[in-house]
Motif scaffolding. Structure first.
Motif, PDB file in Angstrom:
ATOM      1  N   VAL A 250       0.829  -1.211   0.000  1.00 43.89           N
ATOM      2  CA  VAL A 250       0.000   0.000   0.000  1.00 43.89           C
ATOM      3  C   VAL A 250       0.859   1.255   0.000  1.00 43.89           C
ATOM      4  CG1 VAL A 250      -1.662   1.362   1.333  1.00 43.89           C
ATOM      5  CG2 VAL A 250      -2.014  -1.095   1.045  1.00 43.89           C
ATOM      6  N   SER A 251       1.883   1.304   0.835  1.00 39.54           N
ATOM      7  CA  SER A 251       2.754   2.489   0.871  1.00 39.54           C
ATOM      8  C   SER A 251       3.508   2.648  -0.444  1.00 39.54           C
ATOM      9  CB  SER A 251       3.742   2.401   2.039  1.00 39.54           C
ATOM     10  OG  SER A 251       4.571   1.255   1.909  1.00 39.54           O
ATOM     11  N   LEU A 252       3.919   1.533  -1.050  1.00 43.15           N
ATOM     12  CA  LEU A 252       4.588   1.583  -2.349  1.00 43.15           C
ATOM     13  C   LEU A 252       3.623   2.084  -3.427  1.00 43.15           C
ATOM     14  CD1 LEU A 252       6.544  -1.809  -2.228  1.00 43.15           C
ATOM     15  CD2 LEU A 252       7.460   0.490  -1.832  1.00 43.15           C
ATOM     16  N   TYR A 253       2.378   1.650  -3.330  1.00 40.90           N
ATOM     17  CA  TYR A 253       1.338   2.091  -4.266  1.00 40.90           C
ATOM     18  C   TYR A 253       1.138   3.601  -4.166  1.00 40.90           C
ATOM     19  CZ  TYR A 253      -3.440   2.733  -6.077  1.00 40.90           C
ATOM     20  OH  TYR A 253      -4.557   3.180  -6.741  1.00 40.90           O
ATOM     21  N   ILE A 254       1.031   4.106  -2.942  1.00 45.52           N
ATOM     22  CA  ILE A 254       0.821   5.543  -2.730  1.00 45.52           C
ATOM     23  C   ILE A 254       1.996   6.343  -3.272  1.00 45.52           C
ATOM     24  CG2 ILE A 254       0.615   7.340  -0.964  1.00 45.52           C
ATOM     25  CD1 ILE A 254      -0.941   5.279   0.738  1.00 45.52           C
ATOM     26  N   ASP A 255       3.226   5.915  -2.956  1.00 49.15           N
ATOM     27  CA  ASP A 255       4.418   6.618  -3.445  1.00 49.15           C
ATOM     28  C   ASP A 255       4.492   6.580  -4.968  1.00 49.15           C
ATOM     29  OD1 ASP A 255       5.231   7.338  -0.930  1.00 49.15           O
ATOM     30  OD2 ASP A 255       6.658   5.691  -0.694  1.00 49.15           O
ATOM     31  N   HIS A 256       4.150   5.434  -5.551  1.00 47.02           N
ATOM     32  CA  HIS A 256       4.196   5.297  -7.004  1.00 47.02           C
ATOM     33  C   HIS A 256       3.247   6.284  -7.682  1.00 47.02           C
ATOM     34  CE1 HIS A 256       4.045   3.503 -11.016  1.00 47.02           C
ATOM     35  NE2 HIS A 256       2.727   3.508 -10.905  1.00 47.02           N
ATOM     36  N   ARG A 257       2.018   6.360  -7.191  1.00 47.25           N
ATOM     37  CA  ARG A 257       1.032   7.267  -7.791  1.00 47.25           C
ATOM     38  C   ARG A 257       1.481   8.725  -7.671  1.00 47.25           C
ATOM     39  NH1 ARG A 257      -3.895   4.587  -9.899  1.00 47.25           N
ATOM     40  NH2 ARG A 257      -4.910   6.599  -9.545  1.00 47.25           N
ATOM     41  N   LEU A 258       2.051   9.072  -6.540  1.00 50.37           N
ATOM     42  CA  LEU A 258       2.496  10.452  -6.331  1.00 50.37           C
ATOM     43  C   LEU A 258       3.676  10.803  -7.233  1.00 50.37           C
ATOM     44  CD1 LEU A 258       2.171  10.599  -2.450  1.00 50.37           C
ATOM     45  CD2 LEU A 258       0.861  11.965  -4.086  1.00 50.37           C
ATOM     46  N   LYS A 259       4.660   9.911  -7.311  1.00 48.90           N
ATOM     47  CA  LYS A 259       5.827  10.175  -8.153  1.00 48.90           C
ATOM     48  C   LYS A 259       5.439  10.259  -9.621  1.00 48.90           C
ATOM     49  CE  LYS A 259       9.250   8.057  -5.075  1.00 48.90           C
ATOM     50  NZ  LYS A 259      10.179   6.906  -4.879  1.00 48.90           N
TER      51      LYS A 259
END
Length: 326
Positions: A250-259
């Motif tokens: 989930v945290s990787l997903y959030i960071d990916h979308r933001l980047k």
């Protein structure tokens, strides 16, 4: 006169939003005054948002676009293990001319986004019919099939079926492939599913005139396992169930979308990501809803990093409206 009315509505909408922002400040118990919100800038921002140049928090966080829209966006896919596998199975089914491919997953797990990605990458010689509703009965189903292929559809069933056969044979003779994709297929009744099986009987010997891809919620998988659909199940060459994201993903997903939309540093704390993972159960659409609202709250409080406190408030407010339950 219409322009004056639009300006009035814009001002009313901004006043309502200012009231919401003030409420968020009070709930978070941050020591600020309403003057810090700068109403004049908010009015300008509203006018620019109407013209499509700026949204509520994108400029504040340095983002090119909204990172957490709930609309399917193939450009923002997070390629976690399960999504890679699901997409690989979709591609495998297409490349190997599988008669039936079935992809299932929970609501909001990203099935439709994967389909949109697939549509972008299909070869030019592939004709695709996409059905996203739930036709009932064999005639209605065939009508929607013909409509999805841009063919005449307002005739009696026997004529439609004959023209459908002719269409597929013509496509095959022209060295074109035809793929029919049915989204939300869990809503198809057994008779409609059986009608799809009958349509696949057009395929003969080594000639693959028609491929079918069914995408739906877990109920589709359960329905296909029923005794009355044994013949249908035996036609399925490729199937995959798309699971939810793990807590770590989930945290990787959030960071990916933001980047992907221009964020230069993390905008959510680790504790905030953990809280989102717990309440969302790893469902991407639910994650998007929480994160999008959390960024609005962060913007309202001029916070550079969304904390667990903000996420907890978002969840509390969502629950008070019954979205996430009590």
């Amino acid at each position: 006169m219409p322009q004056i009315g639009l300006k009035c509505k814009t001002i009313e909408a901004e006043e309502h939003r200012l009231a919401e922002i003030t409420s968020v400040y009070l709930k978070l118990q941050i020591n600020v005054t309403i003057s810090a919100i700068q109403p004049q800038e908010c009015y300008i921002g509203a006018r620019e948002r109407i013209e499509g140049r700026l949204s509520m928090y994108e400029a504040f966080y340095g983002l090119r676009e909204k990172p957490f829209s709930i609309l399917p966006d193939p450009d923002l896919i997070y390629w976690g293990t399960n999504h890679r596998l699901a997409y690989a199975m979709l591609e495998f089914g297409v490349m190997n001319s599988a008669g039936f491919t079935v992809i299932t997953g929970e609501i909001g797990s990203g099935k439709t986004t994967l389909v949109r990605r697939l549509l972008r990458r299909l070869a030019p010689n592939v004709t695709v019919g996409l059905i996203s509703n739930t036709p009932q009965g064999r005639k209605e189903l065939l009508q929607w099939v013909m409509m999805s292929l841009n063919q005449p559809f307002d005739e009696k069933y026997s004529n439609l079926f004959f023209k459908f056969q002719q269409y597929l044979q013509a496509q095959h003779a022209d060295k074109r492939r035809t793929i029919l994709i049915v989204d939300e297929a869990q809503n198809l009744q057994p008779d409609a599913l059986e009608s799809l099986r009958m349509l696949s009987n057009i395929n003969a010997d080594k000639d693959q005139f028609l491929q079918l891809i069914l995408v739906g919620q877990p109920q589709l998988k359960e329905r296909l396992c029923s005794p009355e659909l044994v013949q249908f199940a035996q036609r399925i060459s490729v199937d995959f169930h798309l699971k939810s994201l793990t807590a770590g993903e989930v945290s990787l997903y959030i960071d990916h979308r933001l980047k992907a939309v221009g964020a230069r540093s993390p905008l959510f704390s680790n504790e905030a990501c953990e809280a989102i993972a717990q309440v969302s159960a790893g469902i991407p659409r639910t994650i998007n809803i929480i994160c999008d609202t959390a960024l609005v709250y962060g913007y309202a409080t001029q916070t550079n990093l969304v904390t667990k406190q903000i996420v907890d408030l978002v969840i509390e407010d969502k629950r008070s409206f019954g979205i996430f339950g009590k």
